[in-house]
Motif scaffolding. Sequence first.
Motif, PDB file in Angstrom:
ATOM      1  N   ILE A 194       0.946  -1.205   0.032  1.00 54.28           N
ATOM      2  CA  ILE A 194       0.057   0.135  -0.157  1.00 54.28           C
ATOM      3  C   ILE A 194       1.049   1.211  -0.153  1.00 54.28           C
ATOM      4  O   ILE A 194       1.985   1.318   0.788  1.00 54.28           O
ATOM      5  N   HIS A 195       0.551   2.157  -0.917  1.00 58.53           N
ATOM      6  CA  HIS A 195       1.373   3.290  -1.078  1.00 58.53           C
ATOM      7  C   HIS A 195       0.776   4.623  -0.998  1.00 58.53           C
ATOM      8  O   HIS A 195      -0.562   4.673  -1.192  1.00 58.53           O
ATOM      9  N   GLU A 196       1.619   5.524  -0.650  1.00 55.89           N
ATOM     10  CA  GLU A 196       0.953   7.131  -0.305  1.00 55.89           C
ATOM     11  C   GLU A 196       1.385   7.933  -1.674  1.00 55.89           C
ATOM     12  O   GLU A 196       2.743   7.977  -1.863  1.00 55.89           O
ATOM     13  N   TYR A 197       0.477   8.612  -1.838  1.00 56.50           N
ATOM     14  CA  TYR A 197       0.577   9.767  -2.820  1.00 56.50           C
ATOM     15  C   TYR A 197       0.088  11.177  -2.324  1.00 56.50           C
ATOM     16  O   TYR A 197      -0.858  11.135  -1.658  1.00 56.50           O
ATOM     17  N   ALA A 198       0.687  12.135  -2.658  1.00 57.51           N
ATOM     18  CA  ALA A 198       0.408  13.347  -2.227  1.00 57.51           C
ATOM     19  C   ALA A 198      -0.209  14.132  -3.380  1.00 57.51           C
ATOM     20  O   ALA A 198       0.157  14.208  -4.576  1.00 57.51           O
ATOM     21  N   LYS A 199      -1.145  14.902  -2.926  1.00 58.49           N
ATOM     22  CA  LYS A 199      -1.922  15.991  -4.026  1.00 58.49           C
ATOM     23  C   LYS A 199      -1.256  16.927  -4.237  1.00 58.49           C
ATOM     24  O   LYS A 199      -0.639  17.755  -3.724  1.00 58.49           O
ATOM     25  N   PHE A 200      -1.127  17.409  -5.752  1.00 53.01           N
ATOM     26  CA  PHE A 200      -0.195  18.665  -6.396  1.00 53.01           C
ATOM     27  C   PHE A 200      -1.270  19.104  -7.282  1.00 53.01           C
ATOM     28  O   PHE A 200      -1.023  18.653  -8.330  1.00 53.01           O
ATOM     29  N   GLY A 201      -2.029  20.073  -7.034  1.00 55.44           N
ATOM     30  CA  GLY A 201      -2.829  20.540  -7.809  1.00 55.44           C
ATOM     31  C   GLY A 201      -4.138  19.468  -7.976  1.00 55.44           C
ATOM     32  O   GLY A 201      -4.522  18.941  -7.303  1.00 55.44           O
ATOM     33  N   ARG A 202      -4.025  18.941  -9.540  1.00 54.60           N
ATOM     34  CA  ARG A 202      -4.963  17.868  -9.697  1.00 54.60           C
ATOM     35  C   ARG A 202      -4.204  16.675 -10.276  1.00 54.60           C
ATOM     36  O   ARG A 202      -4.860  15.867 -10.554  1.00 54.60           O
ATOM     37  N   ASP A 203      -2.936  16.820  -9.770  1.00 56.21           N
ATOM     38  CA  ASP A 203      -1.903  15.638 -10.057  1.00 56.21           C
ATOM     39  C   ASP A 203      -1.720  15.000  -8.561  1.00 56.21           C
ATOM     40  O   ASP A 203      -1.807  15.494  -7.636  1.00 56.21           O
ATOM     41  N   TRP A 204      -0.925  13.857  -8.773  1.00 59.44           N
ATOM     42  CA  TRP A 204      -0.744  13.054  -7.560  1.00 59.44           C
ATOM     43  C   TRP A 204       0.859  12.619  -7.867  1.00 59.44           C
ATOM     44  O   TRP A 204       1.328  12.384  -8.654  1.00 59.44           O
ATOM     45  N   ASN A 205       1.601  13.082  -6.540  1.00 57.44           N
ATOM     46  CA  ASN A 205       3.052  12.826  -6.662  1.00 57.44           C
ATOM     47  C   ASN A 205       3.148  11.553  -5.647  1.00 57.44           C
ATOM     48  O   ASN A 205       2.689  11.605  -4.522  1.00 57.44           O
ATOM     49  N   TYR A 206       4.077  10.675  -6.116  1.00 61.24           N
ATOM     50  CA  TYR A 206       4.348   9.472  -5.055  1.00 61.24           C
ATOM     51  C   TYR A 206       5.222   9.947  -3.964  1.00 61.24           C
ATOM     52  O   TYR A 206       6.078  10.555  -4.173  1.00 61.24           O
ATOM     53  N   ARG A 207       4.761   9.301  -2.807  1.00 62.63           N
ATOM     54  CA  ARG A 207       5.500   9.865  -1.534  1.00 62.63           C
ATOM     55  C   ARG A 207       6.278   8.487  -1.046  1.00 62.63           C
ATOM     56  O   ARG A 207       7.618   8.535  -0.824  1.00 62.63           O
ATOM     57  N   ARG A 208       5.562   7.662  -0.579  1.00 65.41           N
ATOM     58  CA  ARG A 208       6.376   6.404   0.164  1.00 65.41           C
ATOM     59  C   ARG A 208       5.466   5.258   0.393  1.00 65.41           C
ATOM     60  O   ARG A 208       4.321   5.074  -0.070  1.00 65.41           O
ATOM     61  N   ARG A 209       6.087   4.002   0.431  1.00 59.42           N
ATOM     62  CA  ARG A 209       5.135   2.664   0.942  1.00 59.42           C
ATOM     63  C   ARG A 209       5.163   2.800   2.371  1.00 59.42           C
ATOM     64  O   ARG A 209       5.823   3.013   3.136  1.00 59.42           O
ATOM     65  N   LEU A 210       3.661   2.117   2.699  1.00 60.62           N
ATOM     66  CA  LEU A 210       3.150   2.217   3.924  1.00 60.62           C
ATOM     67  C   LEU A 210       3.862   0.770   4.689  1.00 60.62           C
ATOM     68  O   LEU A 210       4.062   0.023   3.709  1.00 60.62           O
ATOM     69  N   GLU A 211       4.221   1.132   5.878  1.00 61.21           N
ATOM     70  CA  GLU A 211       4.385  -0.146   6.790  1.00 61.21           C
ATOM     71  C   GLU A 211       3.316  -0.950   7.155  1.00 61.21           C
ATOM     72  O   GLU A 211       2.631  -0.761   8.007  1.00 61.21           O
ATOM     73  N   VAL A 212       2.917  -1.912   6.360  1.00 59.42           N
ATOM     74  CA  VAL A 212       1.594  -2.623   6.622  1.00 59.42           C
ATOM     75  C   VAL A 212       2.177  -4.232   6.783  1.00 59.42           C
ATOM     76  O   VAL A 212       2.192  -4.948   5.785  1.00 59.42           O
ATOM     77  N   PRO A 213       1.976  -4.705   7.816  1.00 57.84           N
ATOM     78  CA  PRO A 213       2.379  -5.947   8.174  1.00 57.84           C
ATOM     79  C   PRO A 213       1.555  -7.006   7.200  1.00 57.84           C
ATOM     80  O   PRO A 213       0.247  -6.888   7.370  1.00 57.84           O
ATOM     81  N   LYS A 214       2.356  -8.067   6.707  1.00 57.35           N
ATOM     82  CA  LYS A 214       1.753  -9.205   5.941  1.00 57.35           C
ATOM     83  C   LYS A 214       0.874  -8.833   4.651  1.00 57.35           C
ATOM     84  O   LYS A 214       0.042  -9.590   4.280  1.00 57.35           O
ATOM     85  N   ILE A 215       0.838  -7.633   4.406  1.00 60.57           N
ATOM     86  CA  ILE A 215       0.394  -7.206   3.236  1.00 60.57           C
ATOM     87  C   ILE A 215       0.673  -8.040   1.844  1.00 60.57           C
ATOM     88  O   ILE A 215      -0.010  -8.424   0.816  1.00 60.57           O
ATOM     89  N   ASP A 216       1.985  -8.557   1.851  1.00 61.65           N
ATOM     90  CA  ASP A 216       2.490  -9.277   0.920  1.00 61.65           C
ATOM     91  C   ASP A 216       1.864 -10.853   0.867  1.00 61.65           C
ATOM     92  O   ASP A 216       2.050 -11.528  -0.102  1.00 61.65           O
ATOM     93  N   GLN A 217       0.979 -11.184   1.788  1.00 58.00           N
ATOM     94  CA  GLN A 217       0.233 -12.349   2.006  1.00 58.00           C
ATOM     95  C   GLN A 217      -1.217 -12.340   1.060  1.00 58.00           C
ATOM     96  O   GLN A 217      -1.802 -13.263   1.069  1.00 58.00           O
ATOM     97  N   PHE A 218      -1.498 -11.075   0.992  1.00 59.27           N
ATOM     98  CA  PHE A 218      -2.814 -10.885   0.202  1.00 59.27           C
ATOM     99  C   PHE A 218      -2.762 -11.316  -1.202  1.00 59.27           C
ATOM    100  O   PHE A 218      -2.145 -10.490  -2.120  1.00 59.27           O
TER     101      PHE A 218
END
Length: 546
Positions: free
Chosen positions: A121-145
Amino acid sequence: MSIIKQPVFRLIVLSLFTLASPVLAQETVSVTGANSNQNDWNPVWLGDGRLLFTRAFHPENIGGTSDRGDIWMIEKDENGKWREAIHRADLSTSGYDLALGMPNVITLLVFHEEGNGNRGIHEYAKFGRDWNYRRRLEVPKIDQFSGLVSGSVVDGKLIFLSGETPDSMGNEDLYVFELVFGITWSEPINLGTVINTFGQEVSPLFDSKTQRLYYSTNNRPDAEGKDVYVALKTGESWQDWSNPIRWDQINSAGSESGLAIIAENEVVWGSSQNSGGFFDLRSFATEVELDIPSDFEPALRRSLARESADISAPEKSVTYLTEEKIKPISPKIMVGKPEIGLFLDSVQLESKPLVWIAVDAKEKIKLDFTVEFMSKKNPVTFSKTDSILYADLLSKGVDEVKVSSPGYFPFTFSTDELIVDQPNIALLAKVQKGQSIKLEKVAFSRGTAEFEGLDTELALKELSTFLLENKELSVRIHGHTDSSGDPGLNKALSLDRARAVRDYLVDLGVEFERLRISGWGGTRPIASNATEAGRQKNRRVELEVQ
C-alpha cells in the motif's frame, strides 16, 4: 463450536451468456464515460466531483491488454454529468492497481501488485490536480494478500481489505488494519465468521458514523451472484456484527461488487448485469432515496480457531476430482475475467491442467480457437492441448502461448503471465478496417530505430506469419514517440521505427505493397507525458488495418 478451515479449490468456467435481465424498483444506468469493453469497477469517491476506479486489460493501461488493472478517473462537468474517463498513469503500474481512498485532504492510498508479485500500500500526495508518489506504508503481512484484493481507507485510521491469506476461511476474507503511528499499521484483523464464509467476501466499505459495513459476498443463502450486503458493528471487537442484510435496491441477477456512496441520493457501484460477465459502473437513472438496510438483528459470533485434529497435514495432497465432488455456487470474479464458478469443497488436487478461453474483445462472445506453444530455443509440440500442466510448459522451455481464432489478431501470453487455478482469458481484436493494435513486444534501443531484444524479433516473426496467412490484409504501421526532445527529430525517429518494422516484415516475405508507414512523433499521446510511465506508453508502434 469452532470452524475448521477446509482446503478450497476453484474451477472457473465461462458464463458470458447466462445472466438474466434484472427487474429493479428503480431504473439503473451505466455511468457515462466510465465504462469500456473491459472490466470497470471499484469506484472511489474523492469529492470535488471526481471519482477513481480500476479498469482491467485496457489497451491504454501501462501494461497494455495484459494489465490486470490501472486507475482511471471520471469527473462531473458544470451540469453534473460525468465526462469521459481519463487514465491516471501517475497512480498506476504495469500490475494491478487499486485506489483505497483519501485518509486526509492531500493524501491518497493505493494498493499496488506489481508484475513481480510485490504487493504493498503506497501513499501519494496531491499536487494541484495531479498526484506525486511519496512512500510505501509499513503494513504487516500485506504481501500475503492474493486473489481479488479490494478495500477502502476510513478516517485515516483504518484500512479495510479483502484477500486470500494463509488465515482465510476459504476464498477471500475481509480484514481491517489499524493505524499504530506515522505510516505503521497493525497486523490484519479478520472480521470474523459472521461476515466471512467459505465463499468470497470482497469490496469492504465501512462508515464510521453509522458503524455500517458494506461488502459483497457470493456465499449467503439469498445471494444471486455476488451481492452487496450491509452489517452493523455491534460491539468493541472487529468480530462483533449483526446478521448481514442484502441491499436489494442495488442488487441484480448479475453480480455487484464495489461501492461508492456519493450523496444521500447518489451511489455508484460495479455490476455485471449487462456486460456479459465483465463489470461496469452503474448508478440510478434519476435521484432516489437510498433504501439502505437498517433492521439489523444480532448474530452469534463463532470462533475462528481451527480444530487441532488432522489440520497439520499438508493441504495439497493428491486427490483426483470426480463429478460427484463438484457443487455449483454463485459466480466469482477476477478483475478482467468473466464470472462463473464451481466450488470444490474439501477436494484436493495434485495439479490441474491449464485452461484457455478466447473472447471477442468488443462483443464479449466466446470464440473457437487454437493454441500454439513457442520457445526461443527449440520447437515445441504437444499431442494434446487440453490437459497440459504448467510444469509441462516449463520442462519443454515454453516461453509463450499464442491463442488464435480465424478473423482475429492472435493473443500471446508469456509463460510467467499464465494462471493455473482459473482460465487464461484471451481478449481477441477482430480484424476489420480501422482496427488498431499495439505491437506490445516490439522495442527499440533508446533514441534509435534499432530493434532491441529477442522478444522483438519473435514478435515480428509472429506478425509476419499472421500477415502471410491473411494475404488479403493491408496495414499501416504507425510510429510514435513521447514529447521529450525536439519535435522534428521525434517525428523522424518515429517514421524510421515504422520503416524498420516494415523492412523486417518484407525480409520475412510480406509484400511491400501491403505495408504503409506513418511517423507521428509525440503528437498522438495515449497517456500523460508528465510521468515516465506515461512517456513509456507513448513510445510505441501500432498496426492499423487499411
